[in-house]
Design a protein around this motif. Structure first.
Motif, PDB file in Angstrom:
ATOM      1  N   LEU A 267      70.432 -58.464  32.096  1.00 22.53           N
ATOM      2  CA  LEU A 267      72.570 -58.178  32.433  1.00 22.53           C
ATOM      3  C   LEU A 267      73.640 -57.956  31.668  1.00 22.53           C
ATOM      4  CD1 LEU A 267      72.767 -61.657  33.345  1.00 22.53           C
ATOM      5  CD2 LEU A 267      72.540 -60.240  35.240  1.00 22.53           C
ATOM      6  N   ALA A 268      72.885 -57.218  30.417  1.00 24.81           N
ATOM      7  CA  ALA A 268      74.050 -56.350  29.785  1.00 24.81           C
ATOM      8  C   ALA A 268      73.612 -55.163  29.823  1.00 24.81           C
ATOM      9  CB  ALA A 268      73.727 -56.573  27.722  1.00 24.81           C
ATOM     10  N   ALA A 269      72.406 -55.102  30.232  1.00 23.11           N
ATOM     11  CA  ALA A 269      72.181 -53.728  30.405  1.00 23.11           C
ATOM     12  C   ALA A 269      73.280 -52.769  31.584  1.00 23.11           C
ATOM     13  CB  ALA A 269      70.464 -52.981  30.609  1.00 23.11           C
ATOM     14  N   ALA A 270      73.430 -54.248  32.133  1.00 19.82           N
ATOM     15  CA  ALA A 270      73.951 -53.458  33.667  1.00 19.82           C
ATOM     16  C   ALA A 270      75.300 -53.674  33.098  1.00 19.82           C
ATOM     17  CB  ALA A 270      73.546 -54.206  34.707  1.00 19.82           C
ATOM     18  N   VAL A 271      75.966 -54.344  32.993  1.00 18.52           N
ATOM     19  CA  VAL A 271      77.092 -53.867  32.100  1.00 18.52           C
ATOM     20  C   VAL A 271      77.678 -52.887  31.863  1.00 18.52           C
ATOM     21  CG1 VAL A 271      79.063 -55.258  31.012  1.00 18.52           C
ATOM     22  CG2 VAL A 271      77.525 -56.312  32.574  1.00 18.52           C
ATOM     23  N   ASN A 272      76.746 -52.067  30.544  1.00 16.43           N
ATOM     24  CA  ASN A 272      77.034 -51.500  29.655  1.00 16.43           C
ATOM     25  C   ASN A 272      76.315 -50.106  30.133  1.00 16.43           C
ATOM     26  OD1 ASN A 272      77.823 -53.262  27.805  1.00 16.43           O
ATOM     27  ND2 ASN A 272      75.252 -53.574  26.867  1.00 16.43           N
ATOM     28  N   GLY A 273      75.670 -50.149  30.871  1.00 15.05           N
ATOM     29  CA  GLY A 273      75.554 -48.519  32.072  1.00 15.05           C
ATOM     30  C   GLY A 273      74.282 -47.927  32.147  1.00 15.05           C
TER      31      GLY A 273
ATOM     32  N   ALA B 176      76.754 -61.487  24.398  1.00 18.31           N
ATOM     33  CA  ALA B 176      77.070 -61.189  22.988  1.00 18.31           C
ATOM     34  C   ALA B 176      76.456 -60.706  22.007  1.00 18.31           C
ATOM     35  CB  ALA B 176      77.571 -63.100  22.458  1.00 18.31           C
ATOM     36  N   ARG B 177      75.017 -60.696  21.949  1.00 17.28           N
ATOM     37  CA  ARG B 177      74.451 -59.996  21.344  1.00 17.28           C
ATOM     38  C   ARG B 177      73.875 -58.989  21.942  1.00 17.28           C
ATOM     39  NH1 ARG B 177      68.597 -59.244  20.305  1.00 17.28           N
ATOM     40  NH2 ARG B 177      67.639 -59.307  17.550  1.00 17.28           N
ATOM     41  N   HIS B 178      74.370 -58.491  22.587  1.00 16.12           N
ATOM     42  CA  HIS B 178      74.547 -57.100  23.309  1.00 16.12           C
ATOM     43  C   HIS B 178      75.895 -56.425  23.393  1.00 16.12           C
ATOM     44  CE1 HIS B 178      69.961 -56.893  23.624  1.00 16.12           C
ATOM     45  NE2 HIS B 178      69.806 -58.214  24.409  1.00 16.12           N
ATOM     46  N   GLY B 179      76.756 -57.570  23.088  1.00 20.59           N
ATOM     47  CA  GLY B 179      77.926 -57.114  23.145  1.00 20.59           C
ATOM     48  C   GLY B 179      79.058 -56.658  23.968  1.00 20.59           C
ATOM     49  N   VAL B 180      78.221 -58.125  25.691  1.00 22.17           N
ATOM     50  CA  VAL B 180      79.429 -57.841  26.374  1.00 22.17           C
ATOM     51  C   VAL B 180      79.159 -59.547  26.426  1.00 22.17           C
ATOM     52  CG1 VAL B 180      78.254 -58.904  28.961  1.00 22.17           C
ATOM     53  CG2 VAL B 180      77.393 -57.315  27.896  1.00 22.17           C
ATOM     54  N   SER B 181      80.833 -59.925  27.199  1.00 23.49           N
ATOM     55  CA  SER B 181      81.592 -60.621  27.343  1.00 23.49           C
ATOM     56  C   SER B 181      81.228 -62.212  28.478  1.00 23.49           C
ATOM     57  CB  SER B 181      83.090 -60.527  27.494  1.00 23.49           C
ATOM     58  OG  SER B 181      83.317 -59.755  25.614  1.00 23.49           O
TER      59      SER B 181
ATOM     60  N   THR C 158      85.347 -61.118  34.688  1.00 19.77           N
ATOM     61  CA  THR C 158      85.024 -61.329  33.401  1.00 19.77           C
ATOM     62  C   THR C 158      83.340 -60.837  33.723  1.00 19.77           C
ATOM     63  OG1 THR C 158      83.948 -62.514  32.151  1.00 19.77           O
ATOM     64  CG2 THR C 158      83.861 -63.762  34.665  1.00 19.77           C
ATOM     65  N   ASP C 159      82.999 -59.985  32.772  1.00 18.24           N
ATOM     66  CA  ASP C 159      82.161 -59.305  33.461  1.00 18.24           C
ATOM     67  C   ASP C 159      80.375 -59.929  33.844  1.00 18.24           C
ATOM     68  OD1 ASP C 159      81.767 -56.499  32.547  1.00 18.24           O
ATOM     69  OD2 ASP C 159      82.386 -57.535  30.334  1.00 18.24           O
ATOM     70  N   VAL C 160      80.595 -61.613  32.912  1.00 20.20           N
ATOM     71  CA  VAL C 160      79.112 -62.473  33.991  1.00 20.20           C
ATOM     72  C   VAL C 160      79.521 -63.783  33.362  1.00 20.20           C
ATOM     73  CG1 VAL C 160      76.879 -63.614  33.231  1.00 20.20           C
ATOM     74  CG2 VAL C 160      77.281 -61.065  32.557  1.00 20.20           C
ATOM     75  N   LEU C 161      79.350 -64.366  34.504  1.00 21.21           N
ATOM     76  CA  LEU C 161      80.125 -65.977  34.271  1.00 21.21           C
ATOM     77  C   LEU C 161      78.678 -67.270  34.770  1.00 21.21           C
ATOM     78  CD1 LEU C 161      81.740 -68.464  35.159  1.00 21.21           C
ATOM     79  CD2 LEU C 161      81.468 -68.154  37.463  1.00 21.21           C
TER      80      LEU C 161
ATOM     81  N   ARG D  99      90.171 -69.473  40.057  1.00 19.31           N
ATOM     82  CA  ARG D  99      89.277 -68.586  40.858  1.00 19.31           C
ATOM     83  C   ARG D  99      88.758 -67.325  39.659  1.00 19.31           C
ATOM     84  NH1 ARG D  99      90.709 -66.751  46.533  1.00 19.31           N
ATOM     85  NH2 ARG D  99      89.380 -68.877  46.951  1.00 19.31           N
ATOM     86  N   VAL D 100      87.471 -66.913  39.044  1.00 23.51           N
ATOM     87  CA  VAL D 100      87.199 -65.922  38.476  1.00 23.51           C
ATOM     88  C   VAL D 100      86.145 -64.642  39.388  1.00 23.51           C
ATOM     89  CG1 VAL D 100      85.484 -65.470  36.406  1.00 23.51           C
ATOM     90  CG2 VAL D 100      86.445 -67.602  36.441  1.00 23.51           C
ATOM     91  N   LEU D 101      86.497 -63.506  39.059  1.00 20.02           N
ATOM     92  CA  LEU D 101      85.816 -62.423  39.042  1.00 20.02           C
ATOM     93  C   LEU D 101      85.102 -62.214  38.833  1.00 20.02           C
ATOM     94  CD1 LEU D 101      85.146 -60.970  42.052  1.00 20.02           C
ATOM     95  CD2 LEU D 101      87.385 -58.688  41.066  1.00 20.02           C
ATOM     96  N   ALA D 102      83.576 -62.175  38.520  1.00 16.51           N
ATOM     97  CA  ALA D 102      82.426 -61.737  37.635  1.00 16.51           C
ATOM     98  C   ALA D 102      81.528 -60.712  38.500  1.00 16.51           C
ATOM     99  CB  ALA D 102      81.281 -63.343  37.329  1.00 16.51           C
ATOM    100  N   ARG D 103      81.296 -59.746  37.369  1.00 15.49           N
ATOM    101  CA  ARG D 103      80.164 -58.753  37.937  1.00 15.49           C
ATOM    102  C   ARG D 103      78.935 -59.244  38.441  1.00 15.49           C
ATOM    103  NH1 ARG D 103      80.886 -53.650  36.262  1.00 15.49           N
ATOM    104  NH2 ARG D 103      82.514 -52.816  34.403  1.00 15.49           N
TER     105      ARG D 103
END
Length: 539
Positions: free
Chosen positions: A332-338, A26-31, A7-10, A172-176
């Protein structure tokens, strides 16, 4: 143990802070995956006050109407009663206007000096229920109640988190990224080895949450809080028949366990007997004033009570945490979205930790009054002395400057400017677009609120009348900074907003301002997103 999910964020903890963080992502498109050890929302009310700034942030998610429906009616004032005990009238009444009165004042003023939303009294349990409902409805949030976080390990590109379901299954969850929103006893904070810094007094308290329609509790009129000098605080939870009585307990009293009649202490300290229809819950909590020494350890972050512990006095805890969630969420959304630069995530602690440290002192400020009053009563101070002392402290509850006036002036992602910052005022919202501060709330011609025109991206508000900001927005987008454009033809807005061009962040704080397009606009764009963007890695 199953193979690791990704997942992107736990987010650990589904209280109001954790739920808002998941909704913000979610508002920024991140799961995200949102876990909470509890199957259902707490039945204990916990917090009961959302300040106006929190309501503004929640308005961005369309939550305000439902929160007000679940909360105390707008007609009820925000009053504090101070009594020696219930056998004689209060020595003082602190008054703050009801939500309806604040709304009337807001309607008559349009100079940026009023909030977009008034405060709201609402049970924390009801707010938690609403948050859980909304994250269940949000397809980008994988909400898992009844799941415990037990530990983590970090690598350069992610965090492996160990979870246990209510059936005992290990996952077990691997998250950014992992965010601990799991409260004062945060397991995430412990796993990340982040320490806390504590000041001031510490003490255990017992809450008795009960229903009573006995009119003796209203013998001196309606109130939000009744502070009794013999050592108990009575809170009207819903302006009807639900109450919480809180009193400090010693270590010996705590070791002895909850007495068979927990209301006996309340009745004795109030100095009056009253009928109780139902004891809903009895809980204990530890009061302290603590702030985490760090808000980040690698890819692990803290927000809300996991990052700061306050006493309930002043209502700073949950409100500070909700603003944490919004600040961290878009970053965090900005980091995930690049499109985040390498310094953007570091700016979370740089911005939010100083706010927590300030609010801790403001909480301590009122806590000293709270503690001094019973000591004065015990010392035999006269009613006149008590009333005079409390009259000098009534400003404590008229404190919108604390709620609206924090500015991220020293933030590494705010474009600072020379000169002297505007005054900060305890009782007032100071309307200014000074970089780092909250943008002023102003109604546009036709009645729409300007803050409602700001979406999930950066927004350049242009009052120049010549469209000079269009080129800046196009260039910002071409450099990867998601930026919307709002042209405003209003002399009132232009006057209140002080500059023709104002760049607003997703959290409604000012990132940059100017009267003309700057020659170094590319540098501004990179600065407000934390430097040149990082390349998003495959996931």
């Amino acid at each position: 143990m199953t193979d690791a999910e990704r997942t992107d964020v736990l987010v650990v903890g589904a209280g109001p802070v954790g739920a808002l963080l998941a909704l913000e992502l979610a508002r920024h498109g991140v799961s995200s995956v949102l876990v909470d050890r509890a199957i259902a929302a707490s039945r204990h009310p916990k917090m009961d006050f959302l300040n106006g700034r929190s309501m503004e942030l929640l308005r961005r998610h369309g939550l305000v109407e439902e929160i007000r429906r679940r909360g105390v009616g707008a007609e009820h004032a925000f009053d504090f009663l101070w009594l020696i005990d219930y056998r004689e009238p209060p020595v003082a009444r602190w008054h703050y206007p009801a939500v309806a009165q604040v709304q009337e004042r807001m309607a008559s003023v349009n100079d940026g000096s009023m909030p977009l939303e008034p405060y709201q009294r609402v049970l924390g349990s009801r707010l938690e229920e609403l948050g859980r409902q909304r994250v269940r409805e949000q397809p980008r949030v994988d909400f898992r109640p009844g799941v415990r976080f037990t530990g983590l390990s970090q690598e350069s590109d992610g965090v492996t988190a160990d979870l246990v379901t209510d059936t005992g299954a290990e996952v077990r969850v691997l998250a950014r990224f992992v965010v601990g929103c799991d409260g004062a006893n945060s397991t995430v904070r412990s796993a990340a080895d982040i320490t806390m810094n504590t000041v001031g007094p510490t003490a255990w308290h017992r809450d008795v949450y009960f229903r009573s329609a006995d009119p003796v509790l209203r013998k001196y009129g309606r109130f939000f809080l009744s502070i009794v000098g013999r050592g108990v605080t009575l809170v009207s939870r819903d302006e009807q028949h639900t109450w919480t009585a809180t009193f400090p307990i010693t270590d010996d009293e705590r070791s002895a366990g909850t007495p068979s009649d927990p209301l006996a202490v309340v009745r004795e300290r109030m100095g009056v007997d009253f009928a109780v229809d139902e004891i809903i819950d009895v809980a204990e909590w530890y009061g302290e004033l603590a702030v985490a020494d760090s808000y980040r350890a690698g890819r692990v972050f803290l927000a809300g009570d996991a990052a700061h512990h306050f006493y309930p006095t002043g209502g700073h805890g949950a409100n500070t945490g909700l603003a944490d969630a919004v600040d961290l969420g878009w970053k965090l959304a900005a980091a995930v979205n690049g499109w985040a630069g390498p310094g953007l995530l570091d700016s979370y602690a740089a911005e939010r930790r100083p706010v927590a440290l300030f609010n801790r002192e403001m909480c301590f400020n009122l806590l000293e009054v709270w503690g001094r009053f019973p000591r004065l009563v015990h010392a035999g101070a006269s009613r006149a002395q008590l009333a005079g002392f409390l009259a000098e402290e009534e400003h404590q509850i008229d404190n919108v400057g604390i709620h609206f006036g924090y500015r991220y002036e020293s933030s590494p992602v705010v474009w600072s400017e020379p000169g002297t910052a505007p005054d900060w005022r305890w009782r007032h919202v100071v309307p200014t677009t000074w970089p780092g501060g909250r943008a002023p709330s102003v109604r546009l011609p036709g009645g729409r609120e300007l803050l409602d025109c700001l979406g999930p991206d950066f927004t350049l508000v242009d009052t120049s009348g010549d469209g000079s900001g269009t080129r800046l927005v196009a260039e910002a987008n071409s450099r990867g900074l998601p930026t919307a454009y709002v042209a405003v033809n209003s002399a009132r807005v232009a006057a209140v907003w002080e500059r023709s061009l104002v760049l607003i962040r997703p959290d409604q704080h000012v990132a940059w301002r100017g009267d003309i397009p700057p020659d170094d606009w590319p540098a501004v764009v990179d600065h407000v997103r934390g430097g040149a963007p990082c390349t998003r890695s495959a996931w």
